[in-house]
Design an enzyme around this catalytic site. Sequence first.
Site, PDB file in Angstrom:
ATOM      1  N   LYS A 187     -25.582  41.778  74.112  1.00  0.00           N
ATOM      2  CA  LYS A 187     -26.294  42.421  73.053  1.00  0.00           C
ATOM      3  C   LYS A 187     -26.220  43.912  73.262  1.00  0.00           C
ATOM      4  O   LYS A 187     -26.025  44.831  72.945  1.00  0.00           O
ATOM      5  CB  LYS A 187     -27.758  42.490  72.739  1.00  0.00           C
ATOM      6  CG  LYS A 187     -27.557  40.840  71.859  1.00  0.00           C
ATOM      7  CD  LYS A 187     -29.183  41.238  71.535  1.00  0.00           C
ATOM      8  CE  LYS A 187     -29.941  40.680  72.762  1.00  0.00           C
ATOM      9  NZ  LYS A 187     -30.750  39.974  73.181  1.00  0.00           N
ATOM     10  N   LYS A 227     -18.056  26.071  65.857  1.00  0.00           N
ATOM     11  CA  LYS A 227     -18.895  25.582  65.496  1.00  0.00           C
ATOM     12  C   LYS A 227     -20.003  26.652  64.676  1.00  0.00           C
ATOM     13  O   LYS A 227     -20.556  27.897  65.289  1.00  0.00           O
ATOM     14  CB  LYS A 227     -19.564  24.807  66.265  1.00  0.00           C
ATOM     15  CG  LYS A 227     -19.300  23.243  66.576  1.00  0.00           C
ATOM     16  CD  LYS A 227     -18.026  22.594  65.417  1.00  0.00           C
ATOM     17  CE  LYS A 227     -18.913  21.736  65.043  1.00  0.00           C
ATOM     18  NZ  LYS A 227     -18.222  21.010  63.673  1.00  0.00           N
ATOM     19  N   CYS A 260     -29.641  56.147  99.390  1.00  0.00           N
ATOM     20  CA  CYS A 260     -30.783  56.212  99.506  1.00  0.00           C
ATOM     21  C   CYS A 260     -31.411  55.023 100.472  1.00  0.00           C
ATOM     22  O   CYS A 260     -31.038  55.846 102.365  1.00  0.00           O
ATOM     23  CB  CYS A 260     -31.242  55.331  98.298  1.00  0.00           C
ATOM     24  SG  CYS A 260     -33.158  55.589  98.137  1.00  0.00           S
ATOM     25  N   PRO A 297     -25.024  26.905  65.036  1.00  0.00           N
ATOM     26  CA  PRO A 297     -26.241  27.866  65.383  1.00  0.00           C
ATOM     27  C   PRO A 297     -26.200  28.599  65.083  1.00  0.00           C
ATOM     28  O   PRO A 297     -27.473  29.595  64.860  1.00  0.00           O
ATOM     29  CB  PRO A 297     -25.630  27.272  66.994  1.00  0.00           C
ATOM     30  CG  PRO A 297     -24.139  26.527  67.150  1.00  0.00           C
ATOM     31  CD  PRO A 297     -23.675  26.076  65.605  1.00  0.00           C
ATOM     32  N   THR A 298     -25.194  29.597  64.366  1.00  0.00           N
ATOM     33  CA  THR A 298     -25.481  30.456  64.261  1.00  0.00           C
ATOM     34  C   THR A 298     -25.656  30.452  62.893  1.00  0.00           C
ATOM     35  O   THR A 298     -27.126  31.706  62.560  1.00  0.00           O
ATOM     36  CB  THR A 298     -23.908  30.831  63.629  1.00  0.00           C
ATOM     37  OG1 THR A 298     -23.570  31.381  64.907  1.00  0.00           O
ATOM     38  CG2 THR A 298     -24.044  32.174  63.232  1.00  0.00           C
ATOM     39  N   SER A 324     -28.320  36.381  76.684  1.00  0.00           N
ATOM     40  CA  SER A 324     -26.270  36.900  77.661  1.00  0.00           C
ATOM     41  C   SER A 324     -25.416  36.786  76.892  1.00  0.00           C
ATOM     42  O   SER A 324     -24.102  35.964  77.432  1.00  0.00           O
ATOM     43  CB  SER A 324     -25.439  35.904  78.821  1.00  0.00           C
ATOM     44  OG  SER A 324     -27.267  35.516  79.694  1.00  0.00           O
ATOM     45  N   LEU A 335     -24.491  45.661  75.665  1.00  0.00           N
ATOM     46  CA  LEU A 335     -22.995  45.751  75.550  1.00  0.00           C
ATOM     47  C   LEU A 335     -22.924  46.119  74.210  1.00  0.00           C
ATOM     48  O   LEU A 335     -22.291  47.439  73.043  1.00  0.00           O
ATOM     49  CB  LEU A 335     -21.872  45.141  76.017  1.00  0.00           C
ATOM     50  CG  LEU A 335     -21.030  45.908  76.517  1.00  0.00           C
ATOM     51  CD1 LEU A 335     -20.886  46.328  77.456  1.00  0.00           C
ATOM     52  CD2 LEU A 335     -19.487  44.251  77.403  1.00  0.00           C
ATOM     53  N   GLN A 373     -30.381  56.134 104.719  1.00  0.00           N
ATOM     54  CA  GLN A 373     -31.302  56.465 105.811  1.00  0.00           C
ATOM     55  C   GLN A 373     -30.956  55.773 106.846  1.00  0.00           C
ATOM     56  O   GLN A 373     -30.774  55.925 108.186  1.00  0.00           O
ATOM     57  CB  GLN A 373     -32.768  55.459 105.094  1.00  0.00           C
ATOM     58  CG  GLN A 373     -33.841  56.608 104.382  1.00  0.00           C
ATOM     59  CD  GLN A 373     -34.426  55.711 104.000  1.00  0.00           C
ATOM     60  OE1 GLN A 373     -35.157  54.874 103.520  1.00  0.00           O
ATOM     61  NE2 GLN A 373     -35.203  56.361 102.276  1.00  0.00           N
ATOM     62  N   GLU A 394     -24.422  56.385  91.819  1.00  0.00           N
ATOM     63  CA  GLU A 394     -24.139  55.496  90.712  1.00  0.00           C
ATOM     64  C   GLU A 394     -24.488  55.818  89.171  1.00  0.00           C
ATOM     65  O   GLU A 394     -24.498  55.048  88.318  1.00  0.00           O
ATOM     66  CB  GLU A 394     -24.490  54.144  91.118  1.00  0.00           C
ATOM     67  CG  GLU A 394     -25.820  54.024  91.549  1.00  0.00           C
ATOM     68  CD  GLU A 394     -26.226  54.625  92.366  1.00  0.00           C
ATOM     69  OE1 GLU A 394     -26.188  55.516  92.628  1.00  0.00           O
ATOM     70  OE2 GLU A 394     -27.448  53.712  92.914  1.00  0.00           O
ATOM     71  N   HIS A 414     -29.522  58.626  94.449  1.00  0.00           N
ATOM     72  CA  HIS A 414     -28.918  57.714  93.401  1.00  0.00           C
ATOM     73  C   HIS A 414     -27.889  58.305  92.622  1.00  0.00           C
ATOM     74  O   HIS A 414     -27.916  58.280  90.932  1.00  0.00           O
ATOM     75  CB  HIS A 414     -29.640  56.434  92.578  1.00  0.00           C
ATOM     76  CG  HIS A 414     -30.185  55.495  93.778  1.00  0.00           C
ATOM     77  ND1 HIS A 414     -30.243  54.739  93.874  1.00  0.00           N
ATOM     78  CD2 HIS A 414     -31.504  56.094  94.196  1.00  0.00           C
ATOM     79  CE1 HIS A 414     -30.386  53.489  94.664  1.00  0.00           C
ATOM     80  NE2 HIS A 414     -31.955  54.122  94.867  1.00  0.00           N
ATOM     81  N   ASP A 442     -29.401  47.403  81.089  1.00  0.00           N
ATOM     82  CA  ASP A 442     -29.123  47.996  79.423  1.00  0.00           C
ATOM     83  C   ASP A 442     -28.447  49.440  79.444  1.00  0.00           C
ATOM     84  O   ASP A 442     -28.116  49.561  78.720  1.00  0.00           O
ATOM     85  CB  ASP A 442     -29.696  46.623  78.015  1.00  0.00           C
ATOM     86  CG  ASP A 442     -29.235  45.689  78.132  1.00  0.00           C
ATOM     87  OD1 ASP A 442     -27.551  45.432  78.616  1.00  0.00           O
ATOM     88  OD2 ASP A 442     -30.119  44.339  78.077  1.00  0.00           O
TER      89      ASP A 442
END
EC number: 6.3.4.2
Length: 547
Positions: free
Chosen positions: A17, A186, A379, A189-190, A14, A19, A383, A521, A519, A71
Amino acid sequence: MARYIFITGGVVSSLGKGLASAALGALLQARGFTVRLRKLDPYLNVDPGTMSPFEHGEVFVTDDGAETDLDLGHYERFTGVHARKTDSISSGRIYSNVLEKERRGEYLGKTIQVIPHVTNEIKDFLTIGDDEVDFMLCEIGGTVGDIEGLPFFEAIRQFIHERPRGQCILMHLTLLPYLAASGELKTKPTQHSVKELQSIGLAPDVLVCRSEHPIPEKERAKIALFCNVRPDHVIPAYDLKSIYAAPLAYHSAGLDQAVLDAFGISPAPRPDMSRWDDVMDRLQNAEGEVKIAIVGKYTQLEDAYKSIAEALTHGGMANRVRVKADWVDSEKLEGEGAHLLDGYHGIIVPGGFGERGTEGMVAAARYAREKQVPYLGICLGMQMAVIEAARNLADMPDAGSEEFDHEAGKTRFTPVVYHLKEWVQGNYTVNRKLGDDKGGTMRLGAYTAVLEPGSKISEIYDGALEMEDRHRHRYEVDAKYRDQLEDAGLRFSGMSPDGKLPEVIEYPDHPWFIGVQSHPELKSKPFAPAPLFAGFVEAAKEGARLV
Ligand code: GLN
């Protein structure tokens, strides 16, 4: 031959990526290049079509009828390039293709292995449409080091190796955690996640570092040194108020310059950022606010209706007004009554599956009709509006959908919405049975609707007599009730080209009440809002007396 940009992530999931990939696509376009974006997902589902929206968020449907990861919605919203079936793949699909080939005997008796058979299948997928664009951006889902992702990383390693030098780069996203106690960012981690990449033969050319705090120059230099990346290729990515700020933010952080540099494209074409300047102007200079209720059942997870939320934002931008969308649980509405909708300037009932919560949606449609509040039914929302009209206007008190209670082979309702078993798609007829597989068997993808001249829907589409939007549904309003419902006041203002399937309904004597089977959107973009959302927000704005 396209140049390839592989986008991977490390440290945590999260990180945005999708984006970052979408924003990079937009930036390359701003420099005059053509792009296509692709998603490779390590999970074993063949596609996200059968995954619960609670698990995986919205299923994004393409024009050609693929059910894909959300995505791909970001990719389209940022670049305007319509995704295709061939822009989304999962391990499940890859393995299923390989196994099908094995059954057909295509491997000529060989032992089937991850390397080379699975990796070849992945590489073949990467090159589809290779000659059509300048840049192919391929995002790998998950995090480096995941067991499931390994075949993808290995395929990319081979792919980069097999291509001419300078044709592929790798952009890696990581997180710089902040330790409040010591007041430090920090970088370890990278460093570890880059090591993880290196251990599988991959090296990042560009590092995008997510951080909640400013990254000091000293830390940037350290990351560059330890991760074997040039200092100006370490791009800071801070939290943003709106996702649409990402292209401009990444541009000023130097992302597109770093990418072009990494490819050795020099001098880089000058960027034209006017599209994104305008988007930001509209976002930042909105006046007033409209309150919209979205009455659905997947309200706990906002990603379940991602494209609707985004399309509403775009509708607000078109009208220079802020849109405050509240998610109203349709089951709660059933229990507590439609007065929960008091004070809203517009009501949306979005798509959904299954009977749970639908009585609340019918109640929302009735409320909107009676109180003259703008209503957009998408949709399932269309209905439910038809069922409401049948029950309360057309004297069919037990009107319902065949989707509900159908296990017994028949439903307790009069099915004004029925299971579609045959329809025309392009030049051929599609057939379905009740017990068919659930995956990929709905009416999926772009279909045309023929609009009635003089109708509200035609007016919204600038007088056009046709519209085309994407579909994803199994049930359909039954046209045999058309006359009865039209006599009661509901107008069928859009139909499939063969006149058999109702596509749009509206009330001519209501300020703004429209239901669509498609749809809209999914095709909305910040720089080109979907007309139905722009029109809906405009009507809400009028209702709120903001005009
Ligand atoms: N469940 C309904 C159908 O299958 C509506 C689907 C949807 O809203 N996408 O027809």
